[in-house]
Write an enzyme that holds these catalytic residues in place. Structure first.
Site, PDB file in Angstrom:
ATOM      1  CG  ASP A 185       1.765  -1.083   3.437  1.00 34.21           C
ATOM      2  OD1 ASP A 185       1.115  -0.529   4.439  1.00 34.21           O
ATOM      3  OD2 ASP A 185       1.380  -1.801   2.628  1.00 34.21           O
ATOM      4  CG  HIS A 222      -1.553  -1.021   1.429  1.00 30.88           C
ATOM      5  ND1 HIS A 222      -1.252  -2.030   2.324  1.00 30.88           N
ATOM      6  CD2 HIS A 222      -3.141  -1.207   1.434  1.00 30.88           C
ATOM      7  CE1 HIS A 222      -2.463  -2.939   2.480  1.00 30.88           C
ATOM      8  NE2 HIS A 222      -3.362  -2.439   2.197  1.00 30.88           N
TER       9      HIS A 222
HETATM   10  C1  XLS Z   1      -7.257  -6.634   4.814  1.00 28.28           C
HETATM   11  C2  XLS Z   1      -7.075  -6.594   3.212  1.00 28.28           C
HETATM   12  C3  XLS Z   1      -5.983  -5.692   2.590  1.00 28.28           C
HETATM   13  C4  XLS Z   1      -5.851  -5.843   1.191  1.00 28.28           C
HETATM   14  C5  XLS Z   1      -5.123  -4.899   0.639  1.00 28.28           C
HETATM   15  O1  XLS Z   1      -8.133  -7.452   5.237  1.00 28.28           O
HETATM   16  O2  XLS Z   1      -6.776  -8.161   3.186  1.00 28.28           O
HETATM   17  O3  XLS Z   1      -4.618  -6.122   3.150  1.00 28.28           O
HETATM   18  O4  XLS Z   1      -5.300  -6.970   0.784  1.00 28.28           O
HETATM   19  O5  XLS Z   1      -5.601  -3.650   1.047  1.00 28.28           O
END
Ligand code: XLS
Ligand code: CA
Ligand code: CA
Length: 435
Positions: A105, A102
């Site tokens: 991140d 993301h």
């Molecule tokens: C959360 C999600 C998230 C997505 C990406 O539950 O898994 O991590 O994969 O935003």
């Protein structure tokens, strides 16, 4: 403080099932050909930034338990750099091809929009350099539209158009960064695109805004020449009480409504499938049936807990059924297996990050081999084809092509008395257990 974090560990290699080395693969032999492809090319494994490098090991009752040097330092540009270094060096140590992130991140935090964009741009420059240095690729990028308090009532479904506009800025930049970094997909997970209570929610407005946002993302993708796949990641709830991208079938209905079913596919997460009351393989099979299968977030839930525990996968049996469905879908095109999984809060060492990923990789590799053996044996597919064979015969063809009255007349004229046929579930279960 960064690449050196994993320095005590050697690169993880395949040593076969008899190996006694805890830091070796027993089943993942990247060059072994399965279903006509090298394992590495078939499985397309990715490591995620958020659970593995950003999450400090906190939970709702307690503080972070992990000692990651880049998280202990003030969260400035130097710490973000160190985190990126550590991350890419770890993916290389695992000898896996891909990673996912993301925007938030990978960058130093910033609150105002200008600073946010600058910080993210610095991160992307550095990631480009690191991809070259470590020889790793981006499976997908995404924007975090759920963490900051501005998104507490959603992003594209927020009642506030200013929040929608902020989200547009993040998605534009994250999509363009994904293109620049050669990413294979771009993911949209609607974490807070839903509601906590209907008392304050206008469902019609929210869903119209949500559909339009997606259409704008698709339009921008074409405008900038991004040829990767846009993926929606379904999840029924958590963090909100109800999320609009509930499951694959719901997402398909939404795509149809906005005319986007040819543009967008799904990223299926195992634990999200189970939270929606389905199995993992159900979601993959549904996506395949609807022609929108894209990618996988590999993890598992805890059958006794009703939330998203994001544990590493560890059941060869469950994964075999998933891989059979993936193979039926023709395998991955742009997608892959991303480990959206985190080690437990008490697994505090760098070594635990290796154990989690090595275990997940081996379980999936083993499932792949088992799926290939079952598919080659052919009995499973033959039984299913035979069960539907009436539809390819003359009678089935007639039923397929005539109107209701004509079909009804046919039934009456032939005085039909169809004979029930066994579904052979137990025999099929026994068959699978032979592998
Ligand atoms: C959360 C999600 C998230 C997505 C990406 O539950 O898994 O991590 O994969 O935003
Ligand atoms: Ca996920
Ligand atoms: Ca999850």
């Amino acid at each position: 403080m960064s690449a050196s974090y994993f320095a005590p560990f050697d690169t993880v290699r395949f040593e076969g099932p008899e190996s006694t080395n805890d830091f070796a693969y027993r089943w993942y032999d990247k060059d072994r050909v399965v279903f006509g492809k090298r394992m590495e090319d078939y499985l397309r494994f990715a490591v995620c930034f958020w659970h593995t490098f950003c999450w400090p090991g906190s939970d709702v009752f307690g503080a972070g338990s992990f000692e990651r040097p880049w998280l202990a330092a003030p969260q400035d540009e130097a710490a973000a750099r160190a985190k990126r270094e550590a991350a890419l060096s770890f993916v290389a140590k695992l000898d896996l091809p891909f990673y996912c992130f993301h925007d938030v991140d990978v960058m130093a935090p910033a609150d105002r929009i200008g600073g946010f964009r600058d910080s993210f741009a610095r991160a992307v420059d550095h990631l480009e350099e690191l991809q070259g240095r470590y020889g790793r690729r981006l499976l997908w990028g995404t924007a975090n539209l759920f963490g900051h308090p501005r998104y507490m009532a959603g992003a594209a479904t927020s009642p506030d158009p200013q929040v929608y506009a902020w989200a547009a800025s993040q998605v534009r930049d994250a999509l363009e960064a994904t293109l620049r970094l050669g990413g294979a997909n771009y993911v949209l997970w609607g974490g807070r695109e839903g509601y906590d209570t209907l008392l304050n929610t206008n469902l019609a407005t929210e869903q119209e805004n949500f559909g339009r946002f997606l259409a704008l993302v698709v339009e921008h993708k074409h405008k900038i020449g991004f040829t990767g796949t846009i993926l929606i990641e379904p999840k029924p709830h958590e963090p909100t009480k109800h999320q609009y991208d509930f499951d694959t079938q719901t997402v398909y209905g939404f795509l149809k409504r906005f005319g986007l079913e040819g543009e967008v596919r799904v990223n299926i997460e195992a634990n999200h499938a189970t939270l929606s009351g389905h199995t993992f393989e159900h979601e993959i099979a549904m996506a395949r049936a609807l022609g929108i299968f894209g990618s996988i977030d590999a993890n598992r839930g805890d059958p006794q807990n009703g939330w998203d525990t994001d544990q590493f996968p560890n059941s060869v049996e469950d994964l075999t059924l998933a891989v059979i469905e993936i193979e039926r879908a023709g395998g991955f095109t742009t997608g892959g297996f991303n480990f959206d999984a985190k080690v437990r809060r008490q697994s505090i060492d760098a070594a635990d990050l290796f154990h989690g990923h090595i275990g997940g990789v081996d379980v999936i590799a083993r499932a792949l081999l088992r799926a290939e053996a079952i598919t080659k044996d052919g009995q499973l597919d033959r039984f299913r084809a035979e069960r539907y064979s009436g539809w390819v015969g003359e009678f089935g063809q007639t039923v397929r092509t005539h109107d209701l009255a004509a079909i009804a007349d046919l039934a009456v004229a032939q005085d039909l008395a169809p004979r029930p046929v066994s579904g052979r579930q137990e025999w099929l279960e026994n068959l699978l257990n032979r592998f």
